[in-house]
Write a protein that holds these residues in place. Structure first.
Motif, PDB file in Angstrom:
ATOM      1  N   GLU A 148      -9.905 -25.539  -6.627  1.00  0.00           N
ATOM      2  CA  GLU A 148     -10.540 -25.912  -5.691  1.00  0.00           C
ATOM      3  C   GLU A 148     -11.824 -25.007  -4.909  1.00  0.00           C
ATOM      4  O   GLU A 148     -12.718 -25.276  -4.400  1.00  0.00           O
ATOM      5  CB  GLU A 148      -9.546 -25.923  -4.204  1.00  0.00           C
ATOM      6  CG  GLU A 148      -8.588 -27.031  -4.453  1.00  0.00           C
ATOM      7  CD  GLU A 148      -7.396 -26.854  -5.307  1.00  0.00           C
ATOM      8  OE1 GLU A 148      -6.356 -27.342  -5.217  1.00  0.00           O
ATOM      9  OE2 GLU A 148      -7.400 -25.628  -5.832  1.00  0.00           O
ATOM     10  N   ILE A 149     -11.775 -23.705  -5.526  1.00  0.00           N
ATOM     11  CA  ILE A 149     -12.934 -22.712  -5.142  1.00  0.00           C
ATOM     12  C   ILE A 149     -13.038 -21.789  -6.283  1.00  0.00           C
ATOM     13  O   ILE A 149     -12.396 -20.816  -6.312  1.00  0.00           O
ATOM     14  CB  ILE A 149     -12.560 -22.208  -3.853  1.00  0.00           C
ATOM     15  CG1 ILE A 149     -13.596 -21.112  -3.530  1.00  0.00           C
ATOM     16  CG2 ILE A 149     -11.085 -21.393  -3.900  1.00  0.00           C
ATOM     17  CD1 ILE A 149     -13.706 -20.620  -2.024  1.00  0.00           C
ATOM     18  N   VAL A 157      -1.798 -22.006  -0.427  1.00  0.00           N
ATOM     19  CA  VAL A 157      -0.845 -21.141  -0.881  1.00  0.00           C
ATOM     20  C   VAL A 157      -0.194 -22.026  -2.127  1.00  0.00           C
ATOM     21  O   VAL A 157      -0.111 -21.366  -3.332  1.00  0.00           O
ATOM     22  CB  VAL A 157       0.474 -20.955   0.187  1.00  0.00           C
ATOM     23  CG1 VAL A 157       1.541 -20.329  -0.664  1.00  0.00           C
ATOM     24  CG2 VAL A 157       0.151 -20.008   1.115  1.00  0.00           C
ATOM     25  N   ARG A 158      -0.096 -23.001  -1.965  1.00  0.00           N
ATOM     26  CA  ARG A 158       0.561 -24.060  -3.120  1.00  0.00           C
ATOM     27  C   ARG A 158      -0.678 -24.018  -4.109  1.00  0.00           C
ATOM     28  O   ARG A 158      -0.288 -23.997  -5.449  1.00  0.00           O
ATOM     29  CB  ARG A 158       0.519 -25.507  -2.634  1.00  0.00           C
ATOM     30  CG  ARG A 158       1.678 -25.839  -1.862  1.00  0.00           C
ATOM     31  CD  ARG A 158       1.643 -27.172  -1.037  1.00  0.00           C
ATOM     32  NE  ARG A 158       2.907 -27.227  -0.329  1.00  0.00           N
ATOM     33  CZ  ARG A 158       2.925 -28.406   0.519  1.00  0.00           C
ATOM     34  NH1 ARG A 158       1.834 -29.205   0.901  1.00  0.00           N
ATOM     35  NH2 ARG A 158       3.798 -28.390   1.336  1.00  0.00           N
ATOM     36  N   ALA A 159      -1.816 -24.157  -3.969  1.00  0.00           N
ATOM     37  CA  ALA A 159      -2.892 -23.995  -5.052  1.00  0.00           C
ATOM     38  C   ALA A 159      -2.969 -22.603  -5.858  1.00  0.00           C
ATOM     39  O   ALA A 159      -3.120 -22.601  -6.720  1.00  0.00           O
ATOM     40  CB  ALA A 159      -4.539 -24.418  -4.191  1.00  0.00           C
ATOM     41  N   ALA A 160      -2.789 -21.550  -4.928  1.00  0.00           N
ATOM     42  CA  ALA A 160      -2.657 -20.343  -5.591  1.00  0.00           C
ATOM     43  C   ALA A 160      -1.598 -20.133  -6.344  1.00  0.00           C
ATOM     44  O   ALA A 160      -1.594 -19.683  -7.593  1.00  0.00           O
ATOM     45  CB  ALA A 160      -2.583 -19.095  -4.334  1.00  0.00           C
ATOM     46  N   VAL A 161      -0.265 -20.587  -6.147  1.00  0.00           N
ATOM     47  CA  VAL A 161       0.896 -20.493  -6.926  1.00  0.00           C
ATOM     48  C   VAL A 161       0.535 -21.448  -8.315  1.00  0.00           C
ATOM     49  O   VAL A 161       0.991 -21.137  -9.341  1.00  0.00           O
ATOM     50  CB  VAL A 161       2.263 -21.285  -6.081  1.00  0.00           C
ATOM     51  CG1 VAL A 161       3.446 -21.576  -6.743  1.00  0.00           C
ATOM     52  CG2 VAL A 161       2.488 -20.163  -4.982  1.00  0.00           C
ATOM     53  N   LYS A 162      -0.031 -22.571  -8.150  1.00  0.00           N
ATOM     54  CA  LYS A 162      -0.280 -23.508  -9.243  1.00  0.00           C
ATOM     55  C   LYS A 162      -1.022 -22.885 -10.156  1.00  0.00           C
ATOM     56  O   LYS A 162      -0.835 -22.976 -11.424  1.00  0.00           O
ATOM     57  CB  LYS A 162      -1.020 -24.776  -8.718  1.00  0.00           C
ATOM     58  CG  LYS A 162      -1.381 -25.908  -9.679  1.00  0.00           C
ATOM     59  CD  LYS A 162      -1.750 -27.093  -9.284  1.00  0.00           C
ATOM     60  CE  LYS A 162      -2.273 -27.894 -10.358  1.00  0.00           C
ATOM     61  NZ  LYS A 162      -3.135 -29.288  -9.985  1.00  0.00           N
TER      62      LYS A 162
END
Length: 322
Positions: free
Chosen positions: A295-296, A279-284
């Motif tokens: 990351e993906i 979730v944090r990665a998506a928001v970022k």
């Protein structure tokens, strides 16, 4: 950022619990085909809205990011619906049933300038960077062999055994060992050898896949929905080995050097449940105007789906709706 969940099943509950504890997003809405289920989950985890249809959720202009938690046989349909309504999408793994479906979704997301990512949580875990650092340090020497065992008794779960729901252990569980091998041994594959056991309904119940890489490394992966395995990954080198229990969500790395019986343990506990990192990665990514998480990358999702397409083709497994 207002966070919404499409579907109210088991994994949706885990994500709802996670999001309710996060500061980066607002737990905003949950939708299910039955309004009572959405209301129960929303009430339990402090979400502001509950909807009895996915269309109602997507017509809410306040929804920013939708997490898709439906069975993977429906991911393509639901992700497409979200994108057509102008919503950013974080979709459970596998993103789709096959590579072609994923290509269509990525094309649609790009045309609408929307974020779309596969929520393969293993790629976002704290252990991932630490394991790469440990391997790069050559503390175990040159990494040569990787083994993964992943097994659970899921034969009673309809979505796993039903070909109409894209059943089979490969898409449901095998994607984890394949992802792990890709993360740490790369994608320069020279040879793939595999075998599977099929059920009388025509889906794969247990599989074995051996990947031989051009640099001489080898990954031996075994997965099943018939019985429990150790659910462990081991990376062997000239000077020792690294062990990860519950490899797909590991919270520690055990480093054994040759001749030593007690490992060095590197502890990497999750902040909450482990779902918080994706979730944090998506928001970022969304805040940075990106279409994918670093990351993906989209290309990696497509590559793994293509590999699974290839394996299914070799095994003669084709879903009725494909």
């Amino acid at each position: 950022m207002n966070f919404a969940i499409l579907c109210a099943g088991n994994i949706a509950g885990k994500m709802a619990k996670t999001v309710s504890r996060m500061n980066e997003v607002t737990p905003y809405a949950i939708a299910a085909r039955e309004l009572s289920r959405a209301r129960n989950m929303a009430g339990q985890y402090g979400f502001q809205k509950a909807y009895g249809s996915y269309e109602e959720l997507l017509n809410d202009e306040n929804v920013d990011l939708v997490y898709i938690a439906s069975p993977h046989s429906h991911h393509y349909e639901h992700a497409k619906l979200c994108l057509e309504h102008g919503k950013h999408v974080l979709c459970e793994k596998p993103l789709t049933v096959n590579q072609k479906q994923a290509e269509d979704l990525f094309s649609l997301a790009e045309s609408k300038q929307l974020f779309l990512s596969e929520a393969m949580w293993t790629r976002f875990m704290p252990f991932a960077d630490k394991l790469r650092e440990t391997l790069d340090s050559r503390v175990i020497g040159e990494p040569l062999t990787l083994t993964v065992s992943f097994g659970q008794n899921l034969r009673h779960i309809e979505r796993v055994v039903n070909p109409e729901l894209a059943g089979g252990v490969l898409l449901d569980m095998g994607i984890y060992p394949l992802t792990f091998a890709s993360m740490f041994f790369g994608d320069d594959i020279a040879q793939i050898q595999s075998s599977c056991v099929k059920t009388n309904r025509g889906v794969d119940s247990q599989d074995s896949v051996t990947l031989t890489f051009k640099n001489g490394r080898m990954a031996v992966l075994n997965f099943t929905f018939l019985c429990p395995y150790e659910n462990r990954a081991v990376i062997y080198g000239e000077k020792g080995r690294i062990v990860l229990d519950q490899f797909y969500m590991a919270q520690s790395i055990q480093v054994y050097l040759n001749g030593e019986t007690e490992p060095e343990i590197i502890s990497l506990p999750h902040d909450f449940t482990g779902y918080e990192y994706e979730v944090r990665a998506a928001v970022k990514a969304i805040d940075s105007g990106k279409r994918a998480c670093e990351e993906i990358p989209h290309q990696e999702t497509l590559r793994l789906l293509g590999l699974m397409d290839q394996l299914r083709a070799e095994w003669g497994i084709h879903y009725p709706f494909e």
